[in-house]
Design an enzyme around this catalytic site. Structure first.
Site, PDB file in Angstrom:
ATOM      1  N   GLY A  68       0.836  -1.205   0.000  1.00  0.00           N
ATOM      2  CA  GLY A  68       0.000   0.000   0.000  1.00  0.00           C
ATOM      3  C   GLY A  68       0.870   1.253   0.000  1.00  0.00           C
ATOM      4  O   GLY A  68       0.615   2.215  -0.732  1.00  0.00           O
ATOM      5  N   HIS A  69       1.931   1.254   0.834  1.00  0.00           N
ATOM      6  CA  HIS A  69       2.843   2.408   0.850  1.00  0.00           C
ATOM      7  C   HIS A  69       3.565   2.539  -0.487  1.00  0.00           C
ATOM      8  O   HIS A  69       3.795   3.644  -0.980  1.00  0.00           O
ATOM      9  CB  HIS A  69       3.906   2.233   1.939  1.00  0.00           C
ATOM     10  CG  HIS A  69       3.386   2.249   3.333  1.00  0.00           C
ATOM     11  ND1 HIS A  69       3.354   1.127   4.118  1.00  0.00           N
ATOM     12  CD2 HIS A  69       2.879   3.251   4.090  1.00  0.00           C
ATOM     13  CE1 HIS A  69       2.865   1.438   5.311  1.00  0.00           C
ATOM     14  NE2 HIS A  69       2.558   2.722   5.313  1.00  0.00           N
ATOM     15  N   GLN A  93       0.497  11.013  17.949  1.00  0.00           N
ATOM     16  CA  GLN A  93      -0.769  10.458  17.458  1.00  0.00           C
ATOM     17  C   GLN A  93      -1.126   9.130  18.122  1.00  0.00           C
ATOM     18  O   GLN A  93      -2.091   8.486  17.731  1.00  0.00           O
ATOM     19  CB  GLN A  93      -0.776  10.358  15.934  1.00  0.00           C
ATOM     20  CG  GLN A  93       0.172   9.346  15.329  1.00  0.00           C
ATOM     21  CD  GLN A  93       0.223   9.478  13.809  1.00  0.00           C
ATOM     22  OE1 GLN A  93       0.831  10.390  13.275  1.00  0.00           O
ATOM     23  NE2 GLN A  93      -0.429   8.556  13.092  1.00  0.00           N
ATOM     24  N   LYS A 181      -7.119   4.258   2.744  1.00  0.00           N
ATOM     25  CA  LYS A 181      -7.527   3.403   3.865  1.00  0.00           C
ATOM     26  C   LYS A 181      -7.799   4.251   5.116  1.00  0.00           C
ATOM     27  O   LYS A 181      -8.747   4.015   5.837  1.00  0.00           O
ATOM     28  CB  LYS A 181      -6.484   2.333   4.184  1.00  0.00           C
ATOM     29  CG  LYS A 181      -6.995   1.393   5.285  1.00  0.00           C
ATOM     30  CD  LYS A 181      -6.120   0.219   5.487  1.00  0.00           C
ATOM     31  CE  LYS A 181      -4.945   0.537   6.362  1.00  0.00           C
ATOM     32  NZ  LYS A 181      -5.320   0.850   7.765  1.00  0.00           N
ATOM     33  N   ASP A 182      -6.937   5.250   5.329  1.00  0.00           N
ATOM     34  CA  ASP A 182      -7.149   6.178   6.447  1.00  0.00           C
ATOM     35  C   ASP A 182      -8.055   7.295   5.949  1.00  0.00           C
ATOM     36  O   ASP A 182      -7.620   8.430   5.748  1.00  0.00           O
ATOM     37  CB  ASP A 182      -5.807   6.705   6.945  1.00  0.00           C
ATOM     38  CG  ASP A 182      -4.962   5.593   7.526  1.00  0.00           C
ATOM     39  OD1 ASP A 182      -5.326   5.070   8.584  1.00  0.00           O
ATOM     40  OD2 ASP A 182      -3.959   5.216   6.891  1.00  0.00           O
ATOM     41  N   GLN A 185      -8.417  10.470   8.093  1.00  0.00           N
ATOM     42  CA  GLN A 185      -7.138  11.191   8.070  1.00  0.00           C
ATOM     43  C   GLN A 185      -7.007  11.986   6.772  1.00  0.00           C
ATOM     44  O   GLN A 185      -6.623  13.161   6.771  1.00  0.00           O
ATOM     45  CB  GLN A 185      -5.995  10.179   8.200  1.00  0.00           C
ATOM     46  CG  GLN A 185      -4.627  10.744   7.875  1.00  0.00           C
ATOM     47  CD  GLN A 185      -3.516   9.757   8.148  1.00  0.00           C
ATOM     48  OE1 GLN A 185      -3.210   9.484   9.293  1.00  0.00           O
ATOM     49  NE2 GLN A 185      -2.884   9.227   7.118  1.00  0.00           N
ATOM     50  N   MET A 216      -4.427  -3.822   3.248  1.00  0.00           N
ATOM     51  CA  MET A 216      -3.047  -3.879   3.749  1.00  0.00           C
ATOM     52  C   MET A 216      -2.862  -2.830   4.838  1.00  0.00           C
ATOM     53  O   MET A 216      -3.337  -1.704   4.712  1.00  0.00           O
ATOM     54  CB  MET A 216      -2.070  -3.639   2.612  1.00  0.00           C
ATOM     55  CG  MET A 216      -2.009  -4.822   1.701  1.00  0.00           C
ATOM     56  SD  MET A 216      -0.548  -4.749   0.662  1.00  0.00           S
ATOM     57  CE  MET A 216      -0.830  -6.242  -0.282  1.00  0.00           C
ATOM     58  N   ARG A 219      -0.350  -2.802  10.753  1.00  0.00           N
ATOM     59  CA  ARG A 219      -0.835  -3.487  11.967  1.00  0.00           C
ATOM     60  C   ARG A 219      -1.208  -4.947  11.693  1.00  0.00           C
ATOM     61  O   ARG A 219      -1.350  -5.722  12.645  1.00  0.00           O
ATOM     62  CB  ARG A 219      -2.017  -2.737  12.562  1.00  0.00           C
ATOM     63  CG  ARG A 219      -1.595  -1.408  13.165  1.00  0.00           C
ATOM     64  CD  ARG A 219      -2.663  -0.807  14.057  1.00  0.00           C
ATOM     65  NE  ARG A 219      -2.090   0.225  14.899  1.00  0.00           N
ATOM     66  CZ  ARG A 219      -2.022   1.516  14.590  1.00  0.00           C
ATOM     67  NH1 ARG A 219      -2.525   1.934  13.452  1.00  0.00           N
ATOM     68  NH2 ARG A 219      -1.458   2.377  15.404  1.00  0.00           N
TER      69      ARG A 219
HETATM   70  O1  PAF Z   1      -0.781   7.439   7.853  1.00  0.00           O
HETATM   71  C1  PAF Z   1       0.274   7.474   8.519  1.00  0.00           C
HETATM   72  O2  PAF Z   1       1.154   6.631   8.394  1.00  0.00           O
HETATM   73  C2  PAF Z   1       0.471   8.592   9.537  1.00  0.00           C
HETATM   74  O3  PAF Z   1      -0.713   8.910  10.185  1.00  0.00           O
HETATM   75  C3  PAF Z   1       1.112   9.859   8.914  1.00  0.00           C
HETATM   76  C4  PAF Z   1       0.210  10.499   7.885  1.00  0.00           C
HETATM   77  C5  PAF Z   1       2.445   9.496   8.291  1.00  0.00           C
HETATM   78  C6  PAF Z   1       1.364  10.903  10.020  1.00  0.00           C
HETATM   79  O4  PAF Z   1       2.206  10.400  10.999  1.00  0.00           O
END
Ligand code: PAF
Length: 320
Positions: A68-69, A93, A181-182, A185, A216, A219
């Protein structure tokens, strides 16, 4: 004479840029991979790159990279001359009872993967460099941070928006890439970027799923084999909710009920929330009349997983 080959290359690039030639040939004319740890050095480097006419993309991460990254880095690579990958496990966070100390860390492996996926530069600061003693300023997106994950993780999003604002100032990007996915965010970061006039384009990339539909996530590494199977309940629930929507159901509570039955049937999963919300404002939706997101969070063992799909968007729901 130039001290190194790279110095000579940089000087030639500047000369060409001054004469109006493009600053780089994407994918070909790329500088050697660099690792920077100091925020001031990173900012100075980004300012140089901007002066040289380079278009910069940033991909913020907390490491433990998965496909995913890598999709985020690929998207950045396709849209910019320089891709900055940031690796920082952001303490602000994480809540007091959350998993900061056991968050998976593999800096060397992550740097290799990021470079392989097309990053040019990695920014990997220490906690003390990002939060020097006496740091007390936070950026908050007042309303969007309240529901969903914000309700069960108080303070989480203030930590996210603060670190992302700092990373934006330090890396000076034209473009930033985040995963869908987030979902909440992403909505907060879009709103913060607009409200605070960052002038940065926010690009999002669709959720990357395992063959069995599980989204993915770094965690997922915490899950034991039985729990990993149970994690399918989240994407299964979304598929059931999306199927109800596709069959014509527009009552938010009925869509949630169809989805909820799947999580309730999984003994290893404990629901945190399962809701239909307006796709942009994240307000409660009783009848789905416009873009809406079906979002779920559940604990499998001690691991809290999230997933979502946008109702009515082609390709969004995982298949059942
Ligand atoms: O999605 C993430 O991995 C984190 O929340 C981020 C955006 C890198 C901020 O720490």
């Amino acid at each position: 004479m130039f001290a190194t080959f790279d110095d000579g290359l940089e000087a030639a690039r500047r000369r060409f840029a001054r004469r109006g030639f493009p600053a780089s040939v994407p994918g070909v004319d790329r500088p050697a991979f660099e690792i920077i740890r100091d925020p001031a050095a990173m900012r100075a480097r980004a300012e140089d790159l901007r002066r040289d006419g380079r278009r910069i993309a940033v991909v913020p991460t907390m490491g433990a990279l998965h496909d995913g990254h890598l999709a985020l880095i690929h998207a950045a690579r396709a849209r910019a001359d320089i891709v900055i990958f940031t690796l920082f496990v952001n303490p602000t966070q994480f809540g007091p009872t959350e998993d900061l100390s056991r968050y998976p860390r593999d800096e060397a492996g992550d740097l290799d993967k990021a470079r392989g996926a097309g990053a040019d530069l990695a920014f990997c600061p220490d906690v003390s460099a990002m939060y020097p003693p006496g740091a007390q300023t936070f950026v908050e997106v007042r309303e969007l941070q309240k529901p969903l994950c914000g309700a069960s993780r108080p303070g989480h999003f203030a930590g996210v928006t603060t670190i992302v604002a700092k990373l934006f100032h330090i890396t000076q990007p034209h473009l930033a890439v985040f995963g869908e996915k987030d979902y909440q965010q992403l909505a907060l970061i879009r709103r913060m970027t607009r409200d605070l006039d960052f002038g940065i384009e926010i690009t999002s990339v669709a959720i990357v799923r395992e063959p069995d539909g599980v989204a993915m996530s770094s965690r997922n590494a915490y899950l034991e084999p039985g729990q990993r199977l149970a994690a399918r309940a989240l994407s299964g629930a979304l598929a059931a909710g999306a199927a109800a929507y596709a069959a014509g159901e527009r009552d938010g509570a009925m869509i949630v009920a169809a989805a909820r039955a799947i999580v309730d049937a999984e003994p290893l999963a404990r629901l945190d929330y399962l809701e239909v919300r307006d796709a942009a404002e994240l307000t409660v939706v009783e009848r789905v009349a416009g873009p809406a997101v079906l979002a779920v969070a559940a604990f499998v063992g001690k691991t809290r997983l999230i997933d979502n799909c946008v109702l009515g968007r082609a390709g969004s729901p995982p298949s059942a």
